[in-house]
Design a protein around this motif. Structure first.
Motif, short mmCIF file in Angstrom:
data_model
loop_
_atom_site.label_atom_id
_atom_site.label_comp_id
_atom_site.label_asym_id
_atom_site.label_seq_id
_atom_site.Cartn_x
_atom_site.Cartn_y
_atom_site.Cartn_z
N ARG A 1 1.13 -1.24 0.23
CA ARG A 1 -0.02 -0.07 0.14
C ARG A 1 0.82 1.25 -0.07
NH1 ARG A 1 -5.44 -1.07 2.32
NH2 ARG A 1 -6.12 -3.04 1.59
N PRO A 2 0.56 2.43 -0.64
CA PRO A 2 1.18 3.54 -0.50
C PRO A 2 0.86 3.97 0.67
CG PRO A 2 -0.69 3.80 -2.08
CD PRO A 2 -0.66 2.54 -1.39
N GLY A 3 2.08 4.43 1.23
CA GLY A 3 2.17 5.46 2.68
C GLY A 3 2.45 6.87 2.66
N SER B 1 -5.70 -9.28 -6.00
CA SER B 1 -5.72 -8.70 -4.64
C SER B 1 -5.84 -7.16 -4.59
CB SER B 1 -4.31 -8.74 -3.78
OG SER B 1 -3.34 -8.41 -4.42
N GLU B 2 -6.02 -6.86 -6.02
CA GLU B 2 -6.06 -5.32 -6.11
C GLU B 2 -7.71 -4.91 -6.46
OE1 GLU B 2 -3.99 -2.32 -6.38
OE2 GLU B 2 -2.78 -3.58 -5.02
N MET B 3 -8.62 -5.79 -6.03
CA MET B 3 -9.93 -5.58 -6.16
C MET B 3 -10.70 -5.34 -4.82
SD MET B 3 -12.63 -7.94 -8.47
CE MET B 3 -13.32 -8.86 -7.44
N GLN B 4 -11.28 -4.40 -4.66
CA GLN B 4 -12.01 -3.93 -3.29
C GLN B 4 -13.14 -5.02 -3.07
OE1 GLN B 4 -13.30 0.01 -3.89
NE2 GLN B 4 -12.40 0.61 -2.11
N LEU C 1 -5.31 1.19 -1.93
CA LEU C 1 -4.92 0.25 -2.76
C LEU C 1 -4.01 1.18 -3.95
CD1 LEU C 1 -7.83 -2.05 -4.06
CD2 LEU C 1 -6.04 -2.40 -2.40
N ILE C 2 -2.94 0.44 -4.46
CA ILE C 2 -1.97 1.16 -5.32
C ILE C 2 -2.73 1.54 -6.60
CG2 ILE C 2 0.08 0.67 -6.75
CD1 ILE C 2 1.08 -1.06 -4.62
N VAL C 3 -3.66 0.92 -7.08
CA VAL C 3 -4.37 1.04 -8.30
C VAL C 3 -5.28 2.60 -7.90
CG1 VAL C 3 -6.28 -0.28 -7.60
CG2 VAL C 3 -5.99 0.38 -9.83
N HIS C 4 -5.59 2.62 -6.42
CA HIS C 4 -6.43 3.90 -6.22
C HIS C 4 -5.38 5.29 -6.41
CE1 HIS C 4 -9.75 1.72 -3.69
NE2 HIS C 4 -9.87 1.65 -5.08
N LEU C 5 -4.14 5.00 -5.94
CA LEU C 5 -3.37 5.97 -6.04
C LEU C 5 -3.19 6.45 -7.50
CD1 LEU C 5 -1.02 7.93 -4.71
CD2 LEU C 5 0.53 6.04 -5.01
#
Length: 176
Positions: free
Chosen positions: A27-29, A49-52, A95-99
């Motif tokens: 995850r991005p911090g 694992s990148e799916m909510q 998630l990274i994909v959200h970033l």
């Protein structure tokens, strides 16, 4: 408490479904530095694992549904707090994909990464928890994250922690 609860949860997960007890995900911090975020595994082992999680998600196990509803799946994140990757209160690490996705469409989205992410946050206790199907839902989260950052105080942190506990006890509609 942790000494008693962790083994009970671990045994329940092991009995309920095959796979690891813990789930870890990058995850991005703070400052977008990636870290391994730990949770008790609440879903069947899968490759995406990148799916909510969604309401009535078939990947969620029986024990996982209980863990997610009570937020017990988040307990291993206290290890992230000890490591310095997370704090107890702050913007939730997405998630990274959200970033990647939301940085393009919500101008203020990157600002939430100026602080350490939290196990719980101001957005979550104000109803913006769980799945984000629409961009406006994430925009509201960002709005609350920025309000938290602008108005941070120990008193506000204590209020958020108290509200988190109250929400766990009474149950939350978006906790799934």
């Amino acid at each position: 408490l942790f000494v008693t609860v962790f083994p009970v949860i671990a045994i329940a997960i092991r009995i309920d479904s095959p796979g690891p007890i813990l789930f870890k995900q990058l995850r991005p911090g703070r400052n977008n530095r990636l870290f391994w975020c730990y949770k008790f595994r609440s879903m069947r082992t899968n490759t995406n694992s990148e799916m909510q999680a969604t309401k009535n998600d078939l990947r969620i196990t029986r024990i996982g549904a209980f863990l997610r509803k009570t937020s017990l799946d988040e307990l291993p994140q206290f290890y992230n707090v000890l490591r310095g990757d997370m704090s107890v209160v702050g913007p939730r690490p997405n998630l990274i994909v959200h970033l990647e996705e939301y940085s393009k469409v919500i101008k203020e989205y990157p600002l939430r990464h100026w602080v350490t992410p939290g196990i719980t946050g101001y957005a979550q206790v104000n109803g913006y928890r769980g799945e984000t199907r629409e961009t406006y839902q994430m925009a509201k989260r960002v709005e609350y994250d920025l309000l938290y950052m602008e108005n941070w105080s120990l008193k506000l942190d204590m209020k958020i922690i108290w509200q988190t506990v109250a929400n766990i006890v009474k149950g939350e509609e978006n906790a799934y």
